[in-house]
Design a protein around this motif. Structure first.
Motif, short mmCIF file in Angstrom:
data_model
loop_
_atom_site.label_atom_id
_atom_site.label_comp_id
_atom_site.label_asym_id
_atom_site.label_seq_id
_atom_site.Cartn_x
_atom_site.Cartn_y
_atom_site.Cartn_z
N MET A 1 0.84 -1.18 0.00
CA MET A 1 0.00 0.00 0.00
C MET A 1 0.88 1.24 0.00
SD MET A 1 -3.07 0.90 2.56
CE MET A 1 -4.40 1.61 1.66
N TYR A 2 0.44 2.27 -0.69
CA TYR A 2 1.19 3.51 -0.75
C TYR A 2 1.02 4.31 0.53
CZ TYR A 2 1.54 2.53 -5.71
OH TYR A 2 1.83 1.94 -6.91
N ALA A 3 2.10 4.98 0.92
CA ALA A 3 2.05 5.81 2.12
C ALA A 3 1.19 7.05 1.85
CB ALA A 3 3.45 6.23 2.53
N PRO A 4 0.39 7.47 2.81
CA PRO A 4 -0.42 8.68 2.61
C PRO A 4 0.45 9.93 2.65
CG PRO A 4 -0.70 7.85 4.85
CD PRO A 4 0.15 6.84 4.11
N HIS A 5 -0.05 10.99 2.06
CA HIS A 5 0.63 12.29 2.07
C HIS A 5 -0.03 13.21 3.09
CE1 HIS A 5 3.16 11.70 -1.52
NE2 HIS A 5 2.20 10.86 -1.87
N SER A 6 0.66 14.29 3.45
CA SER A 6 0.13 15.27 4.39
C SER A 6 -0.59 16.38 3.64
CB SER A 6 1.25 15.88 5.22
OG SER A 6 1.80 14.92 6.08
N PHE A 7 -1.71 16.82 4.21
CA PHE A 7 -2.49 17.91 3.66
C PHE A 7 -2.92 18.82 4.80
CE2 PHE A 7 -2.97 14.30 0.91
CZ PHE A 7 -2.82 14.83 -0.36
N ILE A 8 -2.89 20.12 4.55
CA ILE A 8 -3.37 21.09 5.54
C ILE A 8 -4.75 21.55 5.11
CG2 ILE A 8 -2.99 23.33 6.61
CD1 ILE A 8 0.02 22.96 5.93
N ILE A 9 -5.69 21.45 6.01
CA ILE A 9 -7.02 21.98 5.77
C ILE A 9 -7.11 23.30 6.51
CG2 ILE A 9 -9.50 21.62 6.05
CD1 ILE A 9 -8.95 18.61 5.83
N THR A 31 -4.09 19.30 10.15
CA THR A 31 -3.24 18.61 9.19
C THR A 31 -3.64 17.14 9.19
OG1 THR A 31 -1.42 20.16 9.52
CG2 THR A 31 -0.86 18.03 8.56
N VAL A 32 -3.86 16.59 8.00
CA VAL A 32 -4.34 15.22 7.88
C VAL A 32 -3.43 14.43 6.95
CG1 VAL A 32 -6.75 15.87 8.28
CG2 VAL A 32 -5.88 15.77 5.94
N LYS A 33 -3.53 13.13 7.03
CA LYS A 33 -2.87 12.21 6.10
C LYS A 33 -3.94 11.64 5.19
CE LYS A 33 1.37 12.02 7.90
NZ LYS A 33 2.58 12.26 7.16
N GLY A 34 -3.64 11.57 3.90
CA GLY A 34 -4.64 11.04 2.98
C GLY A 34 -4.08 10.82 1.59
N TYR A 35 -5.00 10.58 0.66
CA TYR A 35 -4.67 10.26 -0.72
C TYR A 35 -5.44 11.18 -1.65
CZ TYR A 35 -3.12 6.02 1.61
OH TYR A 35 -2.50 5.14 2.45
N LEU A 36 -4.74 11.84 -2.57
CA LEU A 36 -5.35 12.76 -3.53
C LEU A 36 -5.37 12.10 -4.90
CD1 LEU A 36 -6.36 15.73 -3.91
CD2 LEU A 36 -4.04 16.26 -4.65
N THR A 69 -15.83 21.74 6.09
CA THR A 69 -16.94 22.32 5.33
C THR A 69 -16.47 22.78 3.95
OG1 THR A 69 -16.64 24.63 5.98
CG2 THR A 69 -17.86 23.22 7.52
N ASP A 70 -17.44 23.17 3.13
CA ASP A 70 -17.12 23.68 1.79
C ASP A 70 -16.66 25.13 1.81
OD1 ASP A 70 -19.53 24.87 2.38
OD2 ASP A 70 -20.54 24.22 0.55
N LYS A 71 -16.50 25.70 2.99
CA LYS A 71 -15.95 27.05 3.13
C LYS A 71 -14.44 27.00 3.39
CE LYS A 71 -20.09 28.96 3.17
NZ LYS A 71 -20.73 28.66 1.92
N MET A 72 -13.88 25.80 3.40
CA MET A 72 -12.45 25.60 3.69
C MET A 72 -11.68 25.31 2.41
SD MET A 72 -12.78 23.29 7.11
CE MET A 72 -13.42 23.96 8.62
N ARG A 73 -10.36 25.18 2.56
CA ARG A 73 -9.51 24.81 1.44
C ARG A 73 -8.45 23.81 1.91
NH1 ARG A 73 -5.56 30.00 0.10
NH2 ARG A 73 -4.24 29.81 1.97
N VAL A 74 -7.80 23.17 0.93
CA VAL A 74 -6.77 22.16 1.20
C VAL A 74 -5.48 22.59 0.51
CG1 VAL A 74 -6.11 19.75 0.77
CG2 VAL A 74 -8.47 20.31 1.38
N ILE A 75 -4.36 22.42 1.21
CA ILE A 75 -3.04 22.68 0.63
C ILE A 75 -2.22 21.40 0.73
CG2 ILE A 75 -0.93 24.06 0.78
CD1 ILE A 75 -2.59 26.29 1.99
#
Length: 109
Positions: A1-9, A31-36, A69-75
């Motif tokens: 399995m591929y390692a997840p990446h970090s994302f800032i919400i 900050t979350v770990k996930g897959y884009l 929420t949909d008022k947020m963003r992801v980097i």
């Protein structure tokens, strides 16, 4: 399995500027770990179809996070910015998040 990446919400907040005014700016929510992944015509959801069709990417967060929420963003780790079009909690199970996104460019551009 591929390692997840970090994302800032991030969320857009107002703060006092110290001289009686207000400054609005993006602040880190979590900050979350996930897959884009890219969204294409074969994996579009039927629920909220109009919003989902506008999306260019989907972020899967394996550990459920409340309050997105949909008022947020992801980097992402490269500084790419994505607006949230639809934050999904599939079947309301609080198992994982599926966050539909629109690519908006690189942070600072």
């Amino acid at each position: 399995m591929y390692a997840p990446h970090s994302f800032i919400i991030q969320k857009f907040e107002s703060d006092g500027d110290g001289i009686g005014g207000v400054v609005k700016d993006w602040k880190d929510f979590i900050t979350v770990k996930g897959y884009l992944d890219l969204v294409n015509g074969t994996n579009q959801a039927t629920l909220q179809n109009a919003i989902v069709e506008e999306s260019t990417h989907i972020l899967i967060i394996p550990k459920y996070i409340s309050g997105i929420t949909d008022k947020m963003r992801v980097i992402d780790e490269e500084g790419k910015v994505y607006s949230i079009t639809y934050p999904d909690n599939p079947m309301g199970l609080n198992h994982h998040n599926e966050i539909y996104l629109v690519f908006g460019g690189k942070n600072g551009n």
